[in-house]
Design a protein around this motif. Sequence first.
Motif, mmCIF file in Angstrom:
data_model
loop_
_atom_site.group_PDB
_atom_site.id
_atom_site.type_symbol
_atom_site.label_atom_id
_atom_site.label_comp_id
_atom_site.label_asym_id
_atom_site.label_seq_id
_atom_site.Cartn_x
_atom_site.Cartn_y
_atom_site.Cartn_z
ATOM 1 N N ALA A 1 0.820 -1.211 0.000
ATOM 2 C CA ALA A 1 0.000 0.000 0.000
ATOM 3 C C ALA A 1 0.857 1.265 0.000
ATOM 4 O O ALA A 1 0.412 2.324 -0.456
ATOM 5 N N LEU A 2 2.093 1.181 0.520
ATOM 6 C CA LEU A 2 2.942 2.367 0.641
ATOM 7 C C LEU A 2 3.798 2.589 -0.594
ATOM 8 O O LEU A 2 4.119 3.735 -0.919
ATOM 9 N N ASN A 3 4.207 1.516 -1.257
ATOM 10 C CA ASN A 3 5.116 1.644 -2.403
ATOM 11 C C ASN A 3 4.493 1.057 -3.668
ATOM 12 O O ASN A 3 3.652 1.679 -4.271
ATOM 13 N N SER A 4 4.904 -0.147 -4.033
ATOM 14 C CA SER A 4 4.380 -0.764 -5.251
ATOM 15 C C SER A 4 4.481 -2.275 -5.133
ATOM 16 O O SER A 4 5.215 -2.807 -4.299
ATOM 17 N N LEU A 5 3.750 -2.964 -6.003
ATOM 18 C CA LEU A 5 3.787 -4.421 -6.022
ATOM 19 C C LEU A 5 5.178 -4.912 -6.421
ATOM 20 O O LEU A 5 5.683 -5.896 -5.871
ATOM 21 N N GLU A 6 5.822 -4.203 -7.373
ATOM 22 C CA GLU A 6 7.146 -4.603 -7.837
ATOM 23 C C GLU A 6 8.173 -4.550 -6.713
ATOM 24 O O GLU A 6 9.005 -5.452 -6.557
ATOM 25 N N PHE A 7 8.119 -3.478 -5.902
ATOM 26 C CA PHE A 7 9.069 -3.343 -4.789
ATOM 27 C C PHE A 7 8.826 -4.418 -3.738
ATOM 28 O O PHE A 7 9.770 -5.013 -3.208
ATOM 29 N N ALA A 8 7.541 -4.694 -3.430
ATOM 30 C CA ALA A 8 7.210 -5.726 -2.437
ATOM 31 C C ALA A 8 7.703 -7.099 -2.901
ATOM 32 O O ALA A 8 8.252 -7.878 -2.114
ATOM 33 N N LEU A 9 7.527 -7.401 -4.203
ATOM 34 C CA LEU A 9 7.994 -8.682 -4.738
ATOM 35 C C LEU A 9 9.515 -8.770 -4.714
ATOM 36 O O LEU A 9 10.086 -9.839 -4.433
ATOM 37 N N LEU A 10 10.177 -7.653 -4.991
ATOM 38 C CA LEU A 10 11.645 -7.627 -4.966
ATOM 39 C C LEU A 10 12.175 -7.913 -3.565
ATOM 40 O O LEU A 10 13.087 -8.727 -3.381
ATOM 41 N N VAL A 11 11.604 -7.243 -2.558
ATOM 42 C CA VAL A 11 12.031 -7.449 -1.172
ATOM 43 C C VAL A 11 11.787 -8.897 -0.757
ATOM 44 O O VAL A 11 12.647 -9.533 -0.136
#
Length: 274
Positions: A216-226
């Motif tokens: 919700a704070l950043n993006s789906l791509e960043f969450a998947l990367l982490v």
Amino acid sequence: QVSTRELRRKDDEMKSIRVNALLHVGAIVAVDIFFHFFYILTLPSDLKFVNRLSDWSLAGLAYSNLVYDWVKAAVMFGVINTIARLDHLDPPQPPKCITMLYIFAETHFDRGINDWLCKYVYDHIGENHDNILKELVASITTFAITTLWLGPCQLVYIWSLVNCFGLNFELWVQKFFQLGPFAKLEAKLSEAMSRRIRAAFGAVNFWAIVLYNILALNSLEFALLVTKRLLVMGFPESTLSIWFITYCGVQLIKERERILAIQQEEKGDKAKLE
């Protein structure tokens, strides 16, 4: 509360209001520093850059985003709450610090909306939250309303789905370990060992909360990367070391909760004696 005619203050209430006001001034300064000197909100949008970060830096960046959002929410609700208390009102408390959260049921940034949803939807349908089917219906209904409130879109759908799953998965795991063989095994364990096992699960829960909410704070791509870096590419060294440090943090949180519970119990006993 507005209709109350006799306005009285509790003991040391003004002192508490002054302390809270000073804390919120400090929080306002912290938010201002975050805005002007830290780039924790803009860095996740540059995937080429974050790909070059170490596993530890990436985990710290994800965690810092949630800390920033909590500080921002604490300022917004805390300042208004302090002013409201000057007018003899008892408003909803600010959100619980993200660092203290390792249970999905306590994860919320707007306590007023959370209290409303619990009273009229979640607790109303789920009752004592002990029945798996009722809990599933209650959580799905609650997150469906939350999705409408946030504004339906792909990111909100995914955020609602994973958080709803996390909330129910907690109950499923709890019910699973309450089965006969596991209950007997835990009964044989010492209190300290039982707490260590629960803290290990709590550490996993903590990072699940972090990963689910950076959506919700950043993006789906960043969450998947982490997620990929911490669980796949960083395994076993980064994964286990971050898990161990989080486990130690959860142990500290549980100890603090235990001490607070003892203090509240002692206050209750004193009140009964008086």
